[in-house]
Design an enzyme around this catalytic site. Structure first.
Site, PDB file in Angstrom:
ATOM      1  N   LEU A  43       9.935  -4.797   1.160  1.00 15.92           N
ATOM      2  CA  LEU A  43      10.170  -3.450   1.675  1.00 15.92           C
ATOM      3  C   LEU A  43       9.245  -3.123   2.840  1.00 15.92           C
ATOM      4  O   LEU A  43       9.601  -2.383   3.738  1.00 15.92           O
ATOM      5  CB  LEU A  43       9.981  -2.416   0.555  1.00 15.92           C
ATOM      6  CG  LEU A  43      10.914  -2.569  -0.647  1.00 15.92           C
ATOM      7  CD1 LEU A  43      10.493  -1.618  -1.764  1.00 15.92           C
ATOM      8  CD2 LEU A  43      12.360  -2.309  -0.256  1.00 15.92           C
ATOM      9  N   GLY A  44       8.029  -3.641   2.814  1.00 16.00           N
ATOM     10  CA  GLY A  44       7.072  -3.373   3.877  1.00 16.00           C
ATOM     11  C   GLY A  44       5.843  -4.229   3.688  1.00 16.00           C
ATOM     12  O   GLY A  44       5.676  -4.870   2.651  1.00 16.00           O
ATOM     13  N   GLY A  73       1.419  -4.805   5.033  1.00 19.08           N
ATOM     14  CA  GLY A  73       0.252  -4.350   5.766  1.00 19.08           C
ATOM     15  C   GLY A  73      -0.857  -5.370   5.649  1.00 19.08           C
ATOM     16  O   GLY A  73      -0.599  -6.545   5.401  1.00 19.08           O
ATOM     17  N   GLY A  74      -2.081  -4.931   5.819  1.00 22.21           N
ATOM     18  CA  GLY A  74      -3.199  -5.864   5.907  1.00 22.21           C
ATOM     19  C   GLY A  74      -3.546  -6.562   4.612  1.00 22.21           C
ATOM     20  O   GLY A  74      -3.897  -7.737   4.622  1.00 22.21           O
ATOM     21  N   PHE A  75      -3.468  -5.862   3.484  1.00 18.80           N
ATOM     22  CA  PHE A  75      -3.877  -6.441   2.211  1.00 18.80           C
ATOM     23  C   PHE A  75      -2.700  -6.917   1.371  1.00 18.80           C
ATOM     24  O   PHE A  75      -2.881  -7.701   0.457  1.00 18.80           O
ATOM     25  CB  PHE A  75      -4.628  -5.395   1.370  1.00 18.80           C
ATOM     26  CG  PHE A  75      -6.043  -5.182   1.801  1.00 18.80           C
ATOM     27  CD1 PHE A  75      -6.807  -6.217   2.309  1.00 18.80           C
ATOM     28  CD2 PHE A  75      -6.620  -3.925   1.697  1.00 18.80           C
ATOM     29  CE1 PHE A  75      -8.114  -6.011   2.700  1.00 18.80           C
ATOM     30  CE2 PHE A  75      -7.926  -3.713   2.084  1.00 18.80           C
ATOM     31  CZ  PHE A  75      -8.678  -4.760   2.589  1.00 18.80           C
ATOM     32  N   LYS A  92       1.893  -6.920   0.448  1.00 27.13           N
ATOM     33  CA  LYS A  92       3.298  -6.689   0.759  1.00 27.13           C
ATOM     34  C   LYS A  92       3.877  -5.792  -0.329  1.00 27.13           C
ATOM     35  O   LYS A  92       3.388  -5.777  -1.456  1.00 27.13           O
ATOM     36  CB  LYS A  92       4.073  -8.009   0.800  1.00 27.13           C
ATOM     37  CG  LYS A  92       3.875  -8.829   2.062  1.00 27.13           C
ATOM     38  CD  LYS A  92       4.799 -10.040   2.052  1.00 27.13           C
ATOM     39  CE  LYS A  92       4.597 -10.882   3.310  1.00 27.13           C
ATOM     40  NZ  LYS A  92       5.459 -12.088   3.297  1.00 27.13           N
ATOM     41  N   CYS A  93       4.916  -5.057   0.044  1.00 27.60           N
ATOM     42  CA  CYS A  93       5.592  -4.200  -0.926  1.00 27.60           C
ATOM     43  C   CYS A  93       6.991  -4.757  -1.164  1.00 27.60           C
ATOM     44  O   CYS A  93       7.715  -5.062  -0.216  1.00 27.60           O
ATOM     45  CB  CYS A  93       5.665  -2.777  -0.386  1.00 27.60           C
ATOM     46  SG  CYS A  93       6.055  -1.569  -1.635  1.00 27.60           S
ATOM     47  N   ASP A 152      -3.909  10.054   6.162  1.00 33.83           N
ATOM     48  CA  ASP A 152      -3.066   9.144   6.943  1.00 33.83           C
ATOM     49  C   ASP A 152      -1.616   9.623   6.936  1.00 33.83           C
ATOM     50  O   ASP A 152      -0.690   8.843   6.704  1.00 33.83           O
ATOM     51  CB  ASP A 152      -3.160   7.716   6.393  1.00 33.83           C
ATOM     52  CG  ASP A 152      -2.605   6.688   7.382  1.00 33.83           C
ATOM     53  OD1 ASP A 152      -2.523   7.012   8.589  1.00 33.83           O
ATOM     54  OD2 ASP A 152      -2.255   5.585   6.945  1.00 33.83           O
TER      55      ASP A 152
END
Length: 685
Positions: free
Chosen positions: A88-89, A91-93, A95-96, A205
């Site tokens: 789904l998405g 980032g740095g740390f 995955k979703c 954020d």
């Protein structure tokens, strides 16, 4: 600088499903395409949370190369088995992923964080802090945290699944959004953010990519990777964190992050929704930060004045000058524009059309032809978005009087918006229409009453094809038709009718906490709650009527309310006791109950600096003027509209509206009728 976040979302590429790993389907019916499962009654509304990971470094990204995550994942503590689906998405740390509980087919958004990514103590602390903050949150407009567990390879955080992805995806497809859509989404963001701030949590954020949309097009605030507890000013962290374009001046200047910094980000979000680009976007980061520190950005002339003003207030350089969340919802941008109750999923990729047809509207077009045929050249209208002539300002300054509205509008499956344009009002004009024309107008008024209100035997029947909007529309058309065509007169007509109808004798505005309460002349007490639901305590003080939507009524004893209504019944009784003990009746009208008429309940209310407006389900319309305690009440009886005027001495007089149409009335009454119409048009719009 610490932690400047950038999250990249992956398109939902088709992936092979669990059948490969299991040799069979995830659920009992594996051949069918599996939609997201509806939530249980006891659970919060189901929706998506493709929530990005806890933090991503701005200057460089770590590679996600590593051992492939297993398709079937087992929670070591409970033994539950999950099937990992598409990405789904990321980032740095982390995955979703879409992830399905194989015991019940429930779909989650799972944030999967490899232990190798958080090997350092400060990295693990960030994940633990995110879990600690998020797991205690429960709100309709906040992504729901369900569960987390670990195995040898990864940390798994199970969150609410939102099938329509994020606002970033919607804006990418749409480029810009319409004002009604922006109001729709902003109301929900403000609702979720207000809850967070009440829990003393700063999001830090807020951006389009962190607002997730579920199957029902409801918005959820998500991603608490940078969230923090609200600290006193002297103890606030001086960390620079957030998305570069949405950072506030005080955060850039290392003065700490407060609620006002979230408001700044909200201003950036509103600007981006309306214009398709952030307010402080430049070719390089250094210039972007300079513009932010100076609060320097362009405001295109294409934006309407209320939108410009609200954005400018949220993007005030000084945090103390920014509005509170309550101020935002009471701003003219929300008061003066149409907000849809729901959006179609087609809005994810197509501009919505709010000009919907309905049986009531088609009827109005025919029935009101006599009201408006050939009149436009004879009557002047005021556009409240343009300048108003000086002599009319005192009477028609409603736009600037409006300081506070009621709550979010009551849900309605059929609510429509007839005209997306500023409200107009009629100015008195000289000249007397022909007698035949007056007769035609009178017939039209009777026709509208007969067609929409006169033949109803119950509130649900009254509103079967009607909506809150069309109830207001009916009253507005009749009142405007009368005002446009009645002659000038020096006094109130002689007619005095003896009638019985319900009206509001007492009221209490407690909308900062619960809602708006009122007492009718038959001693029924009603409360329109801040969530749009309505509850009435009947005169016997033993029976409660609850309306969740127009025409849908639940009845139960006040002493034995269903569990989910107990708190609202307590509030209802509080309002009843307060008004009984502290307030006096507002006029001399007799208290009569007509059991043949439907029970009244409040649809809408609106306060300006001069008056309070109330609109009821059967079309009863009441306006109370503060300064002299005069009142206007309009209702329908026996296929006729009646107007009751209660003067400064609390003495009432009732007329047929057709009588006023033929004879005219005093300037004192006419001015109040025009102001009442202006308030109604304001609310309709």
């Amino acid at each position: 600088m610490e932690l400047l976040r950038t999250i990249t979302y992956q398109p939902a590429a088709s992936t092979k499903m669990c059948e490969q790993a299991l040799g069979k389907g995830c659920g009992a019916d594996s051949k069918k395409k599996r939609p997201p499962q509806p939530p249980e009654e006891s659970q919060p509304p189901q929706s998506q949370a493709q929530v990005p990971p806890a933090a991503a470094h701005h200057h460089h990204h770590h590679s996600h190369s590593g051992p492939e995550i297993s398709r079937i994942i087992v929670d070591p503590t409970t033994g539950k088995r999950y099937c990992r689906g598409k990405v789904l998405g990321k980032g740095g740390f982390a995955k979703c992923y879409e992830m399905t509980d194989l015991t019940n087919n429930k779909v989650y958004a799972a944030k999967i964080i490899p232990h190798s990514r958080v090997a350092k103590p400060h990295q693990r602390e960030k994940i633990d802090k995110e879990i600690e903050l998020h797991r205690i949150l429960h709100h309709k407009h906040v992504v729901q945290f369900y569960h987390y567990f670990e195995d040898k390879e990864n940390i798994y955080i199970l969150l609410e699944y939102c099938s329509r992805r994020s606002m970033a995806h919607i804006l990418k497809a749409r480029k810009v959004l319409t004002e009604p859509e922006v109001r729709y989404y902003l109301r929900q963001i403000v609702s979720g953010l207000k809850y967070l701030h009440e829990q003393e949590i700063l999001h830090r954020d807020l951006k389009l990519g962190n607002f997730f949309i579920n199957e029902a097009m409801e918005l959820k605030v998500g991603d608490f990777g940078l969230a923090a507890r609200l600290e006193p000013l002297e103890h606030r962290r001086r960390t620079i964190c957030g998305t570069p374009n949405y950072l506030s001046p005080e955060v850039l200047n290392k003065q700490g992050h407060g609620c006002e910094s979230d408001i700044w980000a909200l201003g950036c979000v509103m600007y981006t929704m309306l214009l398709g680009r952030p307010p402080f976007e430049t070719t390089n980061l250094k210039e972007t930060y300079r513009c932010i520190r100076e609060a320097r950005y362009t405001m295109p002339s294409s934006l309407l004045a209320p939108a410009k003003h609200l954005i400018a207030s949220m993007l005030s350089k000084n945090p103390e000058d920014r509005p509170s969340l309550d101020d935002i919802i009471r701003h003219d941008f929300f008061l003066q524009g149409f907000t849809p109750d729901r959006l179609s999923s087609s809005c994810c990729h197509t501009v919505p059309d709010f000009h919907l047809s309905s049986p009531a509207k088609n009827f109005f077009k025919k029935a009101a032809a006599a009201l408006f045929g050939g009149k436009k050249d004879k009557a002047r209208y005021i556009d409240t978005h343009n300048r108003v002539s000086k002599e009319d300002e005192d009477i028609y300054k409603l736009r600037h009087d409006l300081k506070k509205t009621s709550i979010t509008q009551q849900p309605s499956k059929h609510r429509t918006d007839e005209e997306l344009q500023p409200p107009t009002t009629t100015v008195a004009r000289s000249g007397t229409p022909a007698v035949e024309n007056k007769q035609q107008i009178g017939d039209a008024i009777r026709m509208i009453v007969r067609g929409t209100l006169g033949s109803c035997s119950s509130s649900s029947e009254c509103l079967e094809d009607s909506t809150m909007g069309s109830v207001a529309d009916t009253v507005a058309r009749v009142l405007r038709g009368c005002l446009e065509n009645m002659p000038e007169a020096d006094c109130i007509p002689k007619e005095q009718l003896s009638t019985s109808f319900q009206w509001v004798t007492k009221w209490v505005d407690y909308s900062n906490k619960y809602g708006f309460g009122y007492q009718l002349s038959d001693h029924t007490v009603g409360v329109l709650f801040n969530n749009g639901a309505h509850m009435s305590l009947l005169p016997d003080k033993k029976t409660v009527h609850y309306y969740a939507e127009l025409g849908q009524c639940s009845v139960f004893p006040a002493t034995d309310a269903p569990e989910q209504f107990i708190s609202q019944v307590t509030v209802l009784k509080y309002f009843s006791h307060y008004m009984e003990e502290n307030l006096m009746d507002g006029g001399d009208l007799p208290s009569v109950t007509d059991i043949r008429r439907p029970r009244l309940y409040l649809l809408q209310w609106l306060k300006s600096d001069k008056a309070l407006m109330m609109l009821f389900n059967d079309g009863t319309f009441q306006v109370n003027f503060y300064h002299d305690h005069t009142k206007i009440i309009i209702c329908s009886q026996n296929e006729e509209y009646l107007l009751t005027y209660i003067n400064e001495d609390r003495i009432s007089t009732t007329f047929r509206l057709t009588t006023l149409l033929m004879s005219g009335c005093s300037l004192e009454l006419k001015n109040r009728m025009e102001y009442a119409l202006n308030m109604l048009l304001q609310r309709c719009n």
